[in-house]
Design an enzyme around this catalytic site. Structure first.
Site, PDB file in Angstrom:
ATOM      1  N   TYR A 174       0.765  -1.221  -0.010  1.00  0.00           N
ATOM      2  CA  TYR A 174       0.112  -0.068   0.091  1.00  0.00           C
ATOM      3  C   TYR A 174       0.946   1.250   0.021  1.00  0.00           C
ATOM      4  O   TYR A 174       0.661   2.256  -0.852  1.00  0.00           O
ATOM      5  CB  TYR A 174      -0.811   0.058   1.438  1.00  0.00           C
ATOM      6  CG  TYR A 174      -1.529   1.336   1.558  1.00  0.00           C
ATOM      7  CD1 TYR A 174      -2.621   1.830   0.505  1.00  0.00           C
ATOM      8  CD2 TYR A 174      -1.347   2.248   2.583  1.00  0.00           C
ATOM      9  CE1 TYR A 174      -3.376   3.115   0.708  1.00  0.00           C
ATOM     10  CE2 TYR A 174      -1.810   3.345   2.753  1.00  0.00           C
ATOM     11  CZ  TYR A 174      -2.966   3.563   1.939  1.00  0.00           C
ATOM     12  OH  TYR A 174      -3.646   4.840   2.232  1.00  0.00           O
ATOM     13  N   LYS A 178       1.332   3.696  -3.005  1.00  0.00           N
ATOM     14  CA  LYS A 178       0.728   5.201  -2.822  1.00  0.00           C
ATOM     15  C   LYS A 178       1.799   6.011  -3.106  1.00  0.00           C
ATOM     16  O   LYS A 178       1.641   7.291  -3.659  1.00  0.00           O
ATOM     17  CB  LYS A 178       0.349   5.467  -1.430  1.00  0.00           C
ATOM     18  CG  LYS A 178      -1.119   4.761  -1.166  1.00  0.00           C
ATOM     19  CD  LYS A 178      -2.203   5.299  -1.772  1.00  0.00           C
ATOM     20  CE  LYS A 178      -3.052   6.450  -1.277  1.00  0.00           C
ATOM     21  NZ  LYS A 178      -4.290   6.988  -1.565  1.00  0.00           N
TER      22      LYS A 178
HETATM   23  N1  LIG Z   1      -8.642   5.878   6.080  1.00  0.00           N
HETATM   24  C1  LIG Z   1      -7.639   6.451   6.471  1.00  0.00           C
HETATM   25  O1  LIG Z   1      -7.262   6.214   7.633  1.00  0.00           O
HETATM   26  C2  LIG Z   1      -6.469   7.082   5.351  1.00  0.00           C
HETATM   27  C3  LIG Z   1      -5.483   7.844   5.842  1.00  0.00           C
HETATM   28  C4  LIG Z   1      -4.498   7.998   4.950  1.00  0.00           C
HETATM   29  C5  LIG Z   1      -5.006   8.172   3.628  1.00  0.00           C
HETATM   30  N2  LIG Z   1      -5.888   7.749   2.960  1.00  0.00           N
HETATM   31  C6  LIG Z   1      -6.381   7.647   1.725  1.00  0.00           C
HETATM   32  O2  LIG Z   1      -7.637   8.334   1.531  1.00  0.00           O
HETATM   33  C7  LIG Z   1      -8.542   7.730   0.540  1.00  0.00           C
HETATM   34  C8  LIG Z   1      -9.673   7.298   1.149  1.00  0.00           C
HETATM   35  O3  LIG Z   1      -9.757   6.525   2.389  1.00  0.00           O
HETATM   36  P1  LIG Z   1     -11.100   6.010   2.630  1.00  0.00           P
HETATM   37  O4  LIG Z   1     -10.649   5.809   4.224  1.00  0.00           O
HETATM   38  O5  LIG Z   1     -12.439   6.616   2.432  1.00  0.00           O
HETATM   39  O6  LIG Z   1     -11.002   4.310   2.166  1.00  0.00           O
HETATM   40  P2  LIG Z   1     -12.425   3.561   1.809  1.00  0.00           P
HETATM   41  O7  LIG Z   1     -11.949   2.061   1.657  1.00  0.00           O
HETATM   42  O8  LIG Z   1     -13.412   4.052   2.554  1.00  0.00           O
HETATM   43  O9  LIG Z   1     -12.720   4.192   0.242  1.00  0.00           O
HETATM   44  C9  LIG Z   1     -11.978   3.599  -0.682  1.00  0.00           C
HETATM   45  C10 LIG Z   1     -12.718   3.356  -1.994  1.00  0.00           C
HETATM   46  O10 LIG Z   1     -12.202   3.021  -3.076  1.00  0.00           O
HETATM   47  C11 LIG Z   1     -12.766   2.016  -3.746  1.00  0.00           C
HETATM   48  N3  LIG Z   1     -12.032   1.509  -4.495  1.00  0.00           N
HETATM   49  C12 LIG Z   1     -11.015   0.379  -4.474  1.00  0.00           C
HETATM   50  N4  LIG Z   1     -10.407  -0.037  -5.407  1.00  0.00           N
HETATM   51  C13 LIG Z   1     -11.282   0.306  -6.602  1.00  0.00           C
HETATM   52  C14 LIG Z   1     -11.240   0.324  -7.840  1.00  0.00           C
HETATM   53  N5  LIG Z   1     -10.180  -0.438  -8.442  1.00  0.00           N
HETATM   54  N6  LIG Z   1     -12.056   1.070  -9.051  1.00  0.00           N
HETATM   55  C15 LIG Z   1     -12.867   1.896  -8.185  1.00  0.00           C
HETATM   56  N7  LIG Z   1     -12.879   2.209  -6.933  1.00  0.00           N
HETATM   57  C16 LIG Z   1     -12.135   1.382  -6.167  1.00  0.00           C
HETATM   58  C17 LIG Z   1     -13.526   1.140  -2.882  1.00  0.00           C
HETATM   59  O11 LIG Z   1     -14.405   0.278  -3.225  1.00  0.00           O
HETATM   60  C18 LIG Z   1     -13.904   2.269  -1.614  1.00  0.00           C
HETATM   61  O12 LIG Z   1     -15.061   2.565  -1.655  1.00  0.00           O
HETATM   62  C19 LIG Z   1      -7.591   6.563   0.076  1.00  0.00           C
HETATM   63  O13 LIG Z   1      -6.932   7.110  -1.148  1.00  0.00           O
HETATM   64  C20 LIG Z   1      -6.372   6.394   1.232  1.00  0.00           C
HETATM   65  O14 LIG Z   1      -5.044   5.745   0.665  1.00  0.00           O
HETATM   66  C21 LIG Z   1      -6.801   7.026   3.994  1.00  0.00           C
END
Ligand SMILES: NC(=O)c1ccc[n+]([C@@H]2O[C@H](COP(=O)([O-])OP(=O)(O)OC[C@H]3O[C@@H](n4cnc5c(N)ncnc54)[C@H](O)[C@@H]3O)[C@@H](O)[C@H]2O)c1
Length: 403
Positions: A174, A178
């Site tokens: 991951y 990223k």
């Molecule tokens: N959650 C955290 O604590 C956190 C921390 C730092 C960064 N982020 C970043 O924030 C962003 C969102 O995180 P989140 O917590 O909302 O995650 P989440 O898992 O709730 O949402 C991610 C979404 O991406 C979709 N997805 C995955 N693969 C896909 C594909 N091939 N095509 C289309 N959609 C796809 C999933 O179905 C999901 O709905 C991500 O980019 C993550 O790297 C999150």
């Protein structure tokens, strides 16, 4: 619903309940935006804030959000690895928020390398290509602090002085993917669009996200507390980190979209920003409301970090070995152990100064209250998981005895 089709669902009021003050912050100068990962926590809440600001949104995701789709948003079921689907979804779009990602935490983090890479890197390439072909001038990428953090202590890091963590040393797919995508998006800044204009890009790097309805961290930790798997504490009590409330992160995304316009002098073009609540917290103190409100004692058995790391390693391998017959979510992964045992804090001055980002004060305890009100009542039987955990600890102790 067929792949690559849009569906406007309910016309219920948009989702103010998800984010305390999302809307009306500003209306990004846009007529139609696309949010990849729009079915997930951040993507959905961002979509809600955009429609509240009067901007039409395509929520692009493999899965429908679990919440009602607000009026003004279309859900497009599609995969970011599918060029045709992304191209179709981007019709009429002039700003893309690329939020979708795979492999972030728990079980997902242990998915196959190719799967994570194809989504996080391959999907990002497709998003950039479609922006060029569709003449979409603004692209905002949701990155993570993990692009610079890989278990190395970082105190008050900023965007200019902290380098990317070496890719070859990133031990989880991951973070590595990223970091590649973060660099790809920044490198794409200034490239020519098909129509001759330029693509403006920026990346936002949040730490862990919390807030009402958050699905990824809080429920998992809560369940493990109830399983009494978090009787253990490890690491130094002074370890600091940052968190970001969903409301603040949504605000930052809206501001970033603004800051990629000529009206704002394209100030965010080609820039990365750390985004968080504006305070450093000690994890063991920050998490206390969850223990208290669940009615459990705070972790009291102290174990060395090395042991926690070995236990996480054992869990990861057990997960791999048992996967064909039984799939379980390790209660901790190695990456998560680093996250809570090594200080990594960042400055957000650049976001404050260039984007006008002003984080609001939120309380984690409120998110816990929300969780307690809305959590499912029926609990599964966790006997097997407890066995796996105890086995993991025993194995770790045996391994440790060889040192
Ligand atoms: N959650 C955290 O604590 C956190 C921390 C730092 C960064 N982020 C970043 O924030 C962003 C969102 O995180 P989140 O917590 O909302 O995650 P989440 O898992 O709730 O949402 C991610 C979404 O991406 C979709 N997805 C995955 N693969 C896909 C594909 N091939 N095509 C289309 N959609 C796809 C999933 O179905 C999901 O709905 C991500 O980019 C993550 O790297 C999150």
């Amino acid at each position: 619903m067929p792949e690559g089709s849009t569906e406007e669902l309910h016309s219920s009021p948009p989702c103010e309940s998800q984010v305390t003050e999302p809307a009306g912050l500003l209306a990004p100068r846009s007529s139609r935006t696309m949010v990849t990962g729009g079915g997930g926590y951040l993507g959905y809440n961002l979509g809600c804030a955009l429609v509240s600001s009067g901007v039409a949104v395509v929520l692009f995701d493999l899965h429908k959000p679990k919440w009602e789709i607000p009026h003004g948003a279309d859900f497009f079921k599609g995969d970011v690895r599918d060029y045709e689907a992304v191209f179709k979804a981007c019709e009429g779009v002039d700003c893309v928020f690329h939020v979708a990602a795979c492999g972030m935490s728990g079980l997902e983090q242990l998915q196959k390398k190719d799967q994570i890479e194809s989504i996080n890197v391959g999907g990002t390439k497709i998003i950039i290509d479609v922006c060029k072909q569709r003449n979409i001038p603004r692209l905002i990428y949701t990155s993570t602090v993990n692009v610079v953090f890989g278990g190395n202590p970082i105190e008050e890091g900023d965007e200019e002085t902290v380098p990317y963590f070496p890719l070859e040393k990133q031990f989880n797919h991951y973070s590595r993917t990223k970091a590649i995508a973060d660099q790809m998006v920044l490198a794409a800044n200034g490239t020519l669009l098909k129509g001759g204009d330029k693509l403006h890009t920026c990346v936002l790097r949040p730490p862990g996200i919390y807030g009402p309805e958050e699905q990824r961290h809080l429920p998992r930790v809560a369940i493990n507390i109830q399983r009494r798997l978090f009787n253990f504490k490890f690491g130094n009590h002074k370890v600091q980190m940052n968190w970001v409330h969903i409301g603040n992160l949504v605000q930052a995304h809206l501001l970033a979209a603004e800051a990629l316009t000529s009206e704002k002098g394209y100030v965010a073009s080609g820039q990365a920003y750390y985004i968080h609540d504006g305070e450093n917290v000690i994890f063991s103190e920050w998490i206390v409301p969850l223990f208290e409100k669940l009615g459990y004692r705070k972790p009291w058995i102290h174990i060395p970090v090395l042991l926690a790391h070995i236990a996480a390693t054992v869990m990861e391998y057990l997960h791999l070995i048992l996967k064909p017959v039984f799939s379980f979510t390790p209660f901790l992964t190695r990456n998560e152990v680093w996250n809570v045992t090594v200080t990594h804090t960042f400055r957000i001055d650049k976001a404050r100064n260039q984007l006008g980002y002003k984080p609001k004060k939120f309380s984690f305890a409120d998110s816990v209250d929300h969780y307690l009100k809305t959590r499912p009542t029926c609990q599964e039987d966790h006997t097997f998981l407890k066995m796996v955990f105890v086995f993991g600890i025993l194995l770790s102790l045996i391994i440790l005895s060889f040192f």
